[in-house]
Design an enzyme around this catalytic site. Sequence first.
Site, mmCIF file in Angstrom:
data_model
loop_
_atom_site.group_PDB
_atom_site.id
_atom_site.type_symbol
_atom_site.label_atom_id
_atom_site.label_comp_id
_atom_site.label_asym_id
_atom_site.label_seq_id
_atom_site.Cartn_x
_atom_site.Cartn_y
_atom_site.Cartn_z
ATOM 1 N N GLN A 1 -7.300 0.354 4.231
ATOM 2 C CA GLN A 1 -8.050 -0.209 5.368
ATOM 3 C C GLN A 1 -9.472 -0.599 4.976
ATOM 4 O O GLN A 1 -10.092 -1.434 5.643
ATOM 5 C CB GLN A 1 -8.112 0.801 6.531
ATOM 6 C CG GLN A 1 -6.783 1.025 7.236
ATOM 7 C CD GLN A 1 -6.314 -0.200 8.029
ATOM 8 O OE1 GLN A 1 -7.096 -1.039 8.459
ATOM 9 N NE2 GLN A 1 -5.010 -0.299 8.222
ATOM 10 N N SER B 7 -3.914 -3.029 -0.409
ATOM 11 C CA SER B 7 -2.788 -3.822 0.093
ATOM 12 C C SER B 7 -3.314 -5.173 0.556
ATOM 13 O O SER B 7 -4.194 -5.236 1.424
ATOM 14 C CB SER B 7 -2.116 -3.077 1.251
ATOM 15 O OG SER B 7 -1.070 -3.856 1.771
ATOM 16 N N ALA B 8 -2.761 -6.269 -0.018
ATOM 17 C CA ALA B 8 -3.347 -7.601 0.200
ATOM 18 C C ALA B 8 -3.297 -8.072 1.653
ATOM 19 O O ALA B 8 -4.199 -8.773 2.106
ATOM 20 C CB ALA B 8 -2.638 -8.617 -0.692
ATOM 21 N N HIS B 9 -2.246 -7.667 2.392
ATOM 22 C CA HIS B 9 -2.122 -8.245 3.741
ATOM 23 C C HIS B 9 -3.136 -7.687 4.728
ATOM 24 O O HIS B 9 -3.230 -8.142 5.860
ATOM 25 C CB HIS B 9 -0.677 -8.106 4.269
ATOM 26 C CG HIS B 9 -0.282 -6.729 4.720
ATOM 27 N ND1 HIS B 9 -0.244 -6.362 6.035
ATOM 28 C CD2 HIS B 9 0.111 -5.636 4.022
ATOM 29 C CE1 HIS B 9 0.170 -5.106 6.148
ATOM 30 N NE2 HIS B 9 0.388 -4.632 4.933
ATOM 31 N N THR C 219 10.167 -8.122 -12.515
ATOM 32 C CA THR C 219 9.485 -9.409 -12.639
ATOM 33 C C THR C 219 8.285 -9.495 -11.705
ATOM 34 O O THR C 219 8.370 -9.129 -10.534
ATOM 35 C CB THR C 219 10.499 -10.539 -12.321
ATOM 36 O OG1 THR C 219 11.582 -10.401 -13.243
ATOM 37 C CG2 THR C 219 9.878 -11.906 -12.466
ATOM 38 N N GLY D 120 0.823 -1.211 0.000
ATOM 39 C CA GLY D 120 0.000 0.000 0.000
ATOM 40 C C GLY D 120 0.856 1.260 0.000
ATOM 41 O O GLY D 120 0.525 2.256 -0.649
ATOM 42 N N ASN E 46 -6.636 4.393 9.475
ATOM 43 C CA ASN E 46 -6.018 3.195 10.053
ATOM 44 C C ASN E 46 -5.991 3.206 11.572
ATOM 45 O O ASN E 46 -5.911 2.155 12.191
ATOM 46 C CB ASN E 46 -4.585 3.017 9.508
ATOM 47 C CG ASN E 46 -3.817 4.300 9.444
ATOM 48 O OD1 ASN E 46 -4.285 5.289 8.883
ATOM 49 N ND2 ASN E 46 -2.635 4.322 10.008
ATOM 50 N N CYS F 11 2.809 1.077 11.576
ATOM 51 C CA CYS F 11 4.035 1.483 10.922
ATOM 52 C C CYS F 11 4.863 2.396 11.821
ATOM 53 O O CYS F 11 6.038 2.561 11.600
ATOM 54 C CB CYS F 11 3.709 2.199 9.610
ATOM 55 S SG CYS F 11 2.416 1.383 8.710
HETATM 56 N N1 PLP Z 1 -2.523 3.175 4.082
HETATM 57 C C1 PLP Z 1 -3.138 2.827 5.215
HETATM 58 C C2 PLP Z 1 -4.435 3.489 5.553
HETATM 59 C C3 PLP Z 1 -2.604 1.847 6.049
HETATM 60 O O1 PLP Z 1 -3.227 1.510 7.169
HETATM 61 C C4 PLP Z 1 -1.367 1.241 5.690
HETATM 62 C C5 PLP Z 1 -0.712 0.255 6.580
HETATM 63 O O2 PLP Z 1 -0.996 0.152 7.754
HETATM 64 C C6 PLP Z 1 -0.776 1.621 4.483
HETATM 65 C C7 PLP Z 1 -1.370 2.591 3.707
HETATM 66 C C8 PLP Z 1 0.487 0.976 4.025
HETATM 67 O O3 PLP Z 1 0.237 -0.319 3.581
HETATM 68 P P1 PLP Z 1 1.438 -1.377 3.464
HETATM 69 O O4 PLP Z 1 1.645 -1.927 4.841
HETATM 70 O O5 PLP Z 1 0.943 -2.406 2.527
HETATM 71 O O6 PLP Z 1 2.597 -0.635 2.964
#
Ligand code: PLP
Length: 379
Positions: free
Chosen positions: A180, A198-200, A236, A71, A152, A324
């Site tokens: 989110q 973002s897949a995770h 790739t 993301g 988030n 983060c």
């Molecule tokens: N944007 C938001 C709102 C998020 O909560 C996060 C990660 O917590 C991100 C972007 C970043 O995503 P990624 O962890 O895949 O870099």
Amino acid sequence: MNNIYLDHAATTPLDGRVFAAMRPYLGPQFGNADSRYSLGRSASLAVLSSRDKIASLIGGSGGSLYFTSCGSESNSWALKGVCAANFGKKNKIILSAVEHPSLLRAAEDMAAFGFKTELVFPDSSGIVRPEAVERALNRGGAAFVGVMYANNETGVIQPVDDICRLCRTAGTFFFCDCVQAAGAVPLRCGFADGISLSAHKFYGPKGVGALWIRRGAKLGRLVSGGQQESGMRGGTSNVAGIVGMAEALSLACEGMEAESIRVAKVRDVFLNELFSRLKDVRLVGDRASRLPSNANVMFGGCRGEEIMMSLDGRGVCVSTGSACSSGASKPSGVLLAMGLSEEEAASCVRFTFGRDNDEEQAVRAALLTAETVAALRGE
Ligand code: PLP
């Protein structure tokens, strides 16, 4: 003692069905999607059908879907790529003050190229008011507006449809970080000019994300090199990750309605139990306009970090600030932007529920949290 994982906004566990879909591409189907023999062609087909699947799940046929590594990459690419396309024409970036650091820091990087950033602050409930964005747009010169779908830290859902309409009128690119929201609420990307995923965050693998851009919108290239991602991001392809992302989003969309009702109930059981046991606690952020999974709680007279560490020792995973930045001890910028004092912001804990939580866990987590807070308060 079993762990109770209440940090689904940080990341989610990989769904077993997603892993099963990825497995062949980590094993016998290991081909490079750019190779022209059959092993490569089958990898390429898997990427193609995953792209189509995701585009159709987000209503994105009127645009381009690029795969990225996360993301943060999608956000940073969108902002820098749109600014690059506007270089010498428009030089203002408008962002809500509660955006993810991957957008806020990307905007700071663009200062070296003459771009100025105007931050729009939310109200005390965490909502970014369209009128505030309109005032910033009226000052003119904006190349990019970024307001996230759901925050988030607080889970607050923003009035992005209204904000997008204002951007359309002003002729300004509207970007919406949907990291989110995707997989948690129904998403049709037509309301924006660009969105990130973002897949995770929706039970898919780590290391894969996507950026969708509306057809006709101008975006600079991210990685020069090969012709992958239509020549916009060489490198790739992460075939297994891409297949996993499509499968994860499809599963999340399939069960979304029932799961969002269930998870909101689990969260509310937790809150009711917690609030019945403790004084001087409150929910931070708008109660109605928020993700069903999120409860950000302020505990008067306690430090969120101490609560988090103490709960960790008792098998409960929660977070303070965004994942983060949880290594940093500065209070959350999101909460400060909502008008909380430093002391208040430092006393908040984020609990985010998910598929693996049930009501019994919610009651146990509330009990453990109440005991922890009472002990820290010396009660
Ligand atoms: N944007 C938001 C709102 C998020 O909560 C996060 C990660 O917590 C991100 C972007 C970043 O995503 P990624 O962890 O895949 O870099």
